[in-house]
Each structure stands twice: as structure tokens, then as C-alpha cells.
Design an enzyme around this catalytic site. Structure first.
Site, PDB file in Angstrom:
ATOM      1  CG  ASN A  62      19.235  75.737  43.518  1.00  0.00           C
ATOM      2  OD1 ASN A  62      18.924  75.582  42.341  1.00  0.00           O
ATOM      3  ND2 ASN A  62      18.586  76.574  44.303  1.00  0.00           N
ATOM      4  CD  GLU A  64      15.897  75.485  47.622  1.00  0.00           C
ATOM      5  OE1 GLU A  64      14.676  75.390  47.879  1.00  0.00           O
ATOM      6  OE2 GLU A  64      16.464  76.563  47.357  1.00  0.00           O
ATOM      7  CB  CYS A  73      25.267  75.819  46.369  1.00  0.00           C
ATOM      8  SG  CYS A  73      24.884  76.873  47.767  1.00  0.00           S
ATOM      9  CD  GLU A  75      27.502  78.121  43.239  1.00  0.00           C
ATOM     10  OE1 GLU A  75      26.477  77.451  43.531  1.00  0.00           O
ATOM     11  OE2 GLU A  75      27.658  79.295  43.570  1.00  0.00           O
ATOM     12  CB  CYS A 112      27.085  80.915  48.911  1.00  0.00           C
ATOM     13  SG  CYS A 112      27.546  79.204  49.227  1.00  0.00           S
ATOM     14  CB  CYS A 115      29.991  77.750  46.393  1.00  0.00           C
ATOM     15  SG  CYS A 115      28.528  76.713  46.622  1.00  0.00           S
TER      16      CYS A 115
HETATM   17  N1  THU Z   1      22.407  78.890  45.969  1.00  0.00           N
HETATM   18  C1  THU Z   1      23.242  78.289  45.076  1.00  0.00           C
HETATM   19  O1  THU Z   1      22.889  77.267  44.480  1.00  0.00           O
HETATM   20  N2  THU Z   1      24.457  78.844  44.868  1.00  0.00           N
HETATM   21  C2  THU Z   1      24.911  79.982  45.470  1.00  0.00           C
HETATM   22  O2  THU Z   1      26.069  80.345  45.297  1.00  0.00           O
HETATM   23  C3  THU Z   1      23.989  80.779  46.275  1.00  0.00           C
HETATM   24  C4  THU Z   1      22.747  80.086  46.710  1.00  0.00           C
HETATM   25  C5  THU Z   1      21.100  78.279  46.240  1.00  0.00           C
HETATM   26  C6  THU Z   1      20.970  77.695  47.608  1.00  0.00           C
HETATM   27  C7  THU Z   1      19.473  77.717  47.797  1.00  0.00           C
HETATM   28  O3  THU Z   1      18.918  76.557  47.205  1.00  0.00           O
HETATM   29  C8  THU Z   1      19.017  78.924  47.002  1.00  0.00           C
HETATM   30  O4  THU Z   1      20.084  79.249  46.132  1.00  0.00           O
HETATM   31  C9  THU Z   1      18.693  80.138  47.854  1.00  0.00           C
HETATM   32  O5  THU Z   1      19.731  80.420  48.717  1.00  0.00           O
END
Ligand code: THU
Length: 163
Positions: A62, A64, A73, A75, A112, A115
């Protein structure tokens, strides 16, 4: 009125050593990818790895942003990276893992919603299922044979057709 129900087959393994070697290797790649996460805001480090039809493994994490919705994310970072380098090669499986702020993660997380939608697009695009290996850095591992099992009644390209 008719009634129906949706069944989602999930295999549950006690640890990484119980997985078939290909799945174990992919999960290890995802675990390593958590180290490259850029997650200064959530401190929730997610790692993903995909295996492609040509045998290559691509991993991602991920990424940010101070403007939170601009973050991506693990994925989607991983799928985009794979598709950018190997646009014509199908994705056959994805492993997903994470480490939370306390440095642990002992149960699987699912992708999520966005994704799941993105994974569905890749399944449709290449006409094949994507096996999902979901685990923390420890604990049980869930294996699903196709990503779209996590997105029943998915919206897809078929719905955009006018006839
Ligand atoms: N996140 C992912 O990378 N993948 C997911 O399927 C769920 C959430 C990340 C997004 C954000 O950077 C952190 O997790 C908290 O939500």
C-alpha cells in the site's frame, strides 16, 4: 418468489508450511512486500504478490498519501505493476497479507471492495480465475479458488453493453 443462496468455498490451512509450495512462495513474497509499504498515516502495512501465467511473481504494497483518498491499496499497486510490465499475461493467483501498527497480524484480511472490483476486472479480462491466498504474518490462511467469489452480483463490462 424464489429463494437461492450463495456458497463461497474456502480452504483453511493452519500455517504457511501446510500450503502447496507455489502458494507458500507467493505468501512469502507478499510478506516481504509489507516492508516496502508506505503507510505513515494508517501504520497498517499491506503486502500483495501475484503470480503470472509466465511464472513471474510481482509484488507490491500500500502507498498512502496525505490526501487520504489518493492512497492506493497493495492489491491495486500490484495488479497495475504487473499489467504495466506484462500487459498480455494473465494473473493466476494473488497472496495478500499485512502487519498492523503493533507489528502483528494473526488472521487473514480480505481485499477491500474497490480491490475486489479490480480483481474481478482482471478475471474478466483474461478469462480465468485468480486464486486468492489470504493470511496474516502468522495464523490461519484462507485460500479461495477465484477472486469473484468475494464479489457476488459484480458489476462488469457485460452491464455496459447496450445490446
Ligand atoms: N489496504 C490495502 O492495501 N488493501 C486492502 O485490501 C485494505 C486496505 C490499505 C489501505 C490503507 O493504506 C491501509 O490499508 C489502511 O486502510
Amino acid at each position: 418468489m424464489k429463494k437461492t443462496s450463495i456458497h463461497i468455498p474456502v480452504e483453511i490451512f493452519p500455517d504457511v508450511n501446510s500450503l502447496v509450495p507455489e502458494d507458500a512462495e507467493l505468501l512469502e513474497a507478499a510478506r516481504q512486500a509489507t516492508e516496502h509499504a508506505y503507510a505513515p498515516y494508517s501504520r497498517f502495512r499491506v503486502g500483495a504478490a501475484v503470480r503470472l501465467g509466465n511464472g513471474k511473481i510481482i509484488s507490491g504494497s500500500n502507498q498512502e498519501n496525505a490526501s487520504f483518498p489518493a492512497g492506493i491499496c497493495a492489491e491495486r499497486v500490484t495488479l497495475s505493476a504487473a499489467s504495466a510490465v506484462f500487459p498480455d499475461v494473465e494473473v493466476t493467483s494473488m497472496a495478500l497479507t499485512y502487519i498492523n501498527e503493533s507489528g502483528s497480524g494473526n488472521k487473514p484480511i480480505g481485499p477491500c471492495g474497490i480491490c475486489r472490483q479490480t480483481l474481478a476486472e482482471y478475471e474478466q479480462r483474461f478469462g480465468r480465475s485468480i486464486r486468492l491466498i489470504l493470511g496474516g504474518i502468522s495464523g490461519e490462511i484462507f485460500v479461495l479458488s477465484r477472486a469473484t467469489d468475494l464479489l457476488p452480483f459484480a458489476f462488469g463490462s457485460e452491464e455496459l453493453k447496450t445490446h
